[in-house]
Design a protein around this motif. Structure first.
Motif, PDB file in Angstrom:
ATOM      1  N   GLY A  55     -72.145 -22.162-136.983  1.00 25.21           N
ATOM      2  CA  GLY A  55     -71.576 -21.078-135.934  1.00 25.21           C
ATOM      3  C   GLY A  55     -69.980 -21.584-135.770  1.00 25.21           C
ATOM      4  N   CYS A  56     -69.648 -22.610-136.022  1.00 26.71           N
ATOM      5  CA  CYS A  56     -68.421 -23.196-135.720  1.00 26.71           C
ATOM      6  C   CYS A  56     -67.378 -22.701-136.425  1.00 26.71           C
ATOM      7  N   LYS A  57     -66.219 -22.173-135.958  1.00 30.12           N
ATOM      8  CA  LYS A  57     -65.007 -21.703-136.347  1.00 30.12           C
ATOM      9  C   LYS A  57     -64.003 -22.879-136.565  1.00 30.12           C
ATOM     10  N   ARG A  58     -63.013 -22.729-137.573  1.00 38.59           N
ATOM     11  CA  ARG A  58     -62.203 -23.556-138.004  1.00 38.59           C
ATOM     12  C   ARG A  58     -60.871 -23.045-136.919  1.00 38.59           C
ATOM     13  N   GLU A  59     -60.320 -24.222-136.562  1.00 40.01           N
ATOM     14  CA  GLU A  59     -59.187 -23.793-135.389  1.00 40.01           C
ATOM     15  C   GLU A  59     -57.921 -24.459-135.759  1.00 40.01           C
ATOM     16  N   GLY A  60     -57.735 -25.123-136.673  1.00 41.90           N
ATOM     17  CA  GLY A  60     -56.646 -25.928-137.146  1.00 41.90           C
ATOM     18  C   GLY A  60     -56.790 -27.132-137.639  1.00 41.90           C
ATOM     19  N   VAL A  61     -55.635 -27.903-137.879  1.00 43.50           N
ATOM     20  CA  VAL A  61     -55.568 -29.344-138.409  1.00 43.50           C
ATOM     21  C   VAL A  61     -54.573 -30.038-137.845  1.00 43.50           C
ATOM     22  N   VAL A  62     -54.878 -31.383-137.711  1.00 46.84           N
ATOM     23  CA  VAL A  62     -54.097 -32.443-137.260  1.00 46.84           C
ATOM     24  C   VAL A  62     -53.548 -32.790-138.435  1.00 46.84           C
ATOM     25  N   ARG A  63     -52.318 -33.033-138.629  1.00 39.88           N
ATOM     26  CA  ARG A  63     -51.766 -33.445-140.181  1.00 39.88           C
ATOM     27  C   ARG A  63     -51.900 -34.930-140.356  1.00 39.88           C
ATOM     28  N   ASN A  64     -52.259 -35.523-141.544  1.00 44.38           N
ATOM     29  CA  ASN A  64     -52.237 -36.795-141.792  1.00 44.38           C
ATOM     30  C   ASN A  64     -52.812 -37.840-140.755  1.00 44.38           C
ATOM     31  N   LEU A  65     -53.906 -37.370-140.098  1.00 47.17           N
ATOM     32  CA  LEU A  65     -54.555 -38.073-138.891  1.00 47.17           C
ATOM     33  C   LEU A  65     -55.206 -39.420-139.577  1.00 47.17           C
ATOM     34  N   PHE A  66     -55.753 -39.294-140.742  1.00 47.64           N
ATOM     35  CA  PHE A  66     -56.785 -40.214-141.289  1.00 47.64           C
ATOM     36  C   PHE A  66     -56.303 -41.135-142.628  1.00 47.64           C
ATOM     37  N   PRO A  67     -56.522 -42.055-143.005  1.00 49.18           N
ATOM     38  CA  PRO A  67     -56.230 -42.680-144.317  1.00 49.18           C
ATOM     39  C   PRO A  67     -57.133 -41.750-145.197  1.00 49.18           C
ATOM     40  N   SER A  68     -56.622 -41.530-146.419  1.00 51.95           N
ATOM     41  CA  SER A  68     -57.398 -40.746-147.493  1.00 51.95           C
ATOM     42  C   SER A  68     -58.419 -41.516-147.830  1.00 51.95           C
ATOM     43  N   ILE A  69     -59.609 -41.183-148.179  1.00 47.94           N
ATOM     44  CA  ILE A  69     -60.894 -41.776-148.733  1.00 47.94           C
ATOM     45  C   ILE A  69     -60.630 -41.719-150.157  1.00 47.94           C
ATOM     46  N   HIS A  70     -60.350 -40.578-150.818  1.00 52.47           N
ATOM     47  CA  HIS A  70     -60.399 -40.483-152.338  1.00 52.47           C
ATOM     48  C   HIS A  70     -59.327 -40.505-153.244  1.00 52.47           C
ATOM     49  N   LYS A  71     -58.280 -40.465-152.333  1.00 46.23           N
ATOM     50  CA  LYS A  71     -56.913 -40.684-153.181  1.00 46.23           C
ATOM     51  C   LYS A  71     -55.908 -41.381-152.178  1.00 46.23           C
TER      52      LYS A  71
ATOM     53  N   LEU B  48     -60.077 -29.092-137.448  1.00 49.97           N
ATOM     54  CA  LEU B  48     -60.675 -28.985-135.977  1.00 49.97           C
ATOM     55  C   LEU B  48     -61.439 -27.623-136.055  1.00 49.97           C
ATOM     56  N   LEU B  49     -62.649 -27.970-135.436  1.00 51.50           N
ATOM     57  CA  LEU B  49     -63.483 -26.667-135.463  1.00 51.50           C
ATOM     58  C   LEU B  49     -64.072 -26.637-133.896  1.00 51.50           C
ATOM     59  N   GLY B  50     -64.747 -25.386-133.523  1.00 50.82           N
ATOM     60  CA  GLY B  50     -65.257 -25.242-132.320  1.00 50.82           C
ATOM     61  C   GLY B  50     -65.907 -24.231-132.190  1.00 50.82           C
ATOM     62  N   ILE B  51     -66.845 -24.127-131.023  1.00 46.84           N
ATOM     63  CA  ILE B  51     -67.798 -22.934-130.655  1.00 46.84           C
ATOM     64  C   ILE B  51     -67.520 -22.658-129.268  1.00 46.84           C
ATOM     65  N   LEU B  52     -67.369 -21.168-128.910  1.00 48.98           N
ATOM     66  CA  LEU B  52     -67.241 -21.017-127.576  1.00 48.98           C
ATOM     67  C   LEU B  52     -68.288 -20.538-126.875  1.00 48.98           C
ATOM     68  N   LYS B  53     -68.412 -20.460-125.558  1.00 54.33           N
ATOM     69  CA  LYS B  53     -69.535 -20.077-124.923  1.00 54.33           C
ATOM     70  C   LYS B  53     -69.936 -18.601-124.967  1.00 54.33           C
ATOM     71  N   ASP B  54     -68.931 -17.947-124.985  1.00 55.10           N
ATOM     72  CA  ASP B  54     -69.227 -16.321-125.337  1.00 55.10           C
ATOM     73  C   ASP B  54     -69.752 -16.222-126.822  1.00 55.10           C
ATOM     74  N   GLU B  55     -69.337 -16.935-127.884  1.00 54.83           N
ATOM     75  CA  GLU B  55     -69.671 -16.989-129.151  1.00 54.83           C
ATOM     76  C   GLU B  55     -71.225 -17.358-129.306  1.00 54.83           C
ATOM     77  N   TRP B  56     -71.808 -18.417-128.488  1.00 57.33           N
ATOM     78  CA  TRP B  56     -72.903 -18.943-128.410  1.00 57.33           C
ATOM     79  C   TRP B  56     -73.958 -17.686-127.874  1.00 57.33           C
ATOM     80  N   PHE B  57     -73.560 -17.081-126.865  1.00 54.27           N
ATOM     81  CA  PHE B  57     -74.531 -16.272-126.245  1.00 54.27           C
ATOM     82  C   PHE B  57     -74.435 -14.855-126.992  1.00 54.27           C
ATOM     83  N   GLN B  58     -73.424 -14.614-127.530  1.00 56.13           N
ATOM     84  CA  GLN B  58     -73.173 -13.206-128.154  1.00 56.13           C
ATOM     85  C   GLN B  58     -73.928 -13.319-129.463  1.00 56.13           C
ATOM     86  N   TYR B  59     -73.745 -14.224-130.153  1.00 50.79           N
ATOM     87  CA  TYR B  59     -74.468 -14.091-131.651  1.00 50.79           C
ATOM     88  C   TYR B  59     -74.850 -15.392-132.341  1.00 50.79           C
TER      89      TYR B  59
END
Length: 203
Positions: free
Chosen positions: A159-175, A183-194
């Protein structure tokens, strides 16, 4: 150390969250023996900056979670799989924000044999239910290394929604170079509504 949190949460209390499939217990040194085997799987720590595989590293990992709890910064759980009768991994609440009435959920890992078994969905249901219905927060934030497609898909599936990115935060693992954080998140209204009903039906 005392913090005037608006949500109903007591760091000194040992919260146990459970349903028919899983039980979440406050992570303590007594869990080391039950978790060290899955914690020794190197794949578990692929996208973590701090590698905690191996007995020596994992003992320090648990000690660090205890210090963070004592400082009222984080609250880690050990995940027990009732289906197998074994400890499967860990997860935690962190970034408690008393002014915004929000919390984040992360540092989640399970032994590889538990991936795709439905254990994570059960854990997330219990954690979201606790956060929104007992702590009464407004939102739960989550995030992942952009290359960790499996984890991102798992968060979206509960039920989490994508909300954006933080660019170049991590070292790449595969390249070479750097990688974003998703970034993802879930809101109180979303939890109770569906989201609560949708997730509960898939447990």
């Amino acid at each position: 150390m005392e913090t005037d949190l608006p949500m109903d949460f007591d760091f000194a209390k040992d919260y146990v969250l459970e349903n028919k499939r899983t039980r979440l217990e406050p992570l303590q040194m007594g869990h080391e023996k039950g978790l060290v085997n899955v914690a020794s799987e190197e794949e578990v720590w692929t996208y973590f900056l701090g590698k905690s595989n191996g007995k020596a590293n994992f003992g320090k990992y648990i000690l660090d979670t205890q210090k963070a709890r004592a400082m009222q910064k984080e609250y880690a759980f050990a995940v027990y799989d009732k289906a197998r009768g074994l400890y499967a991994g860990s997860t935690r609440f962190f970034d408690f924000d008393k002014d915004l009435n929000t919390v984040r959920l992360g540092y989640t890992w399970y032994g590889k044999s538990y991936w795709g078994t439905g254990l994570n969905k059960n854990c997330k249901f219990l954690l979201f239910q606790f956060a929104f219905e007992q702590m009464e927060v407004e939102r739960v934030g989550l995030g992942a290394h952009a290359e960790n497609v499996r984890s991102i898909s798992a968060m979206e599936s509960v039920g989490c929604k994508r909300e954006g990115v933080v660019r170049n935060l991590f070292p790449s693992i595969h390249k070479e170079g750097r990688a974003d954080a998703v970034l993802l998140g879930i809101l109180k209204d979303e939890w109770f509504q569906y989201a609560k009903n949708d997730l509960n039906q898939r447990l």
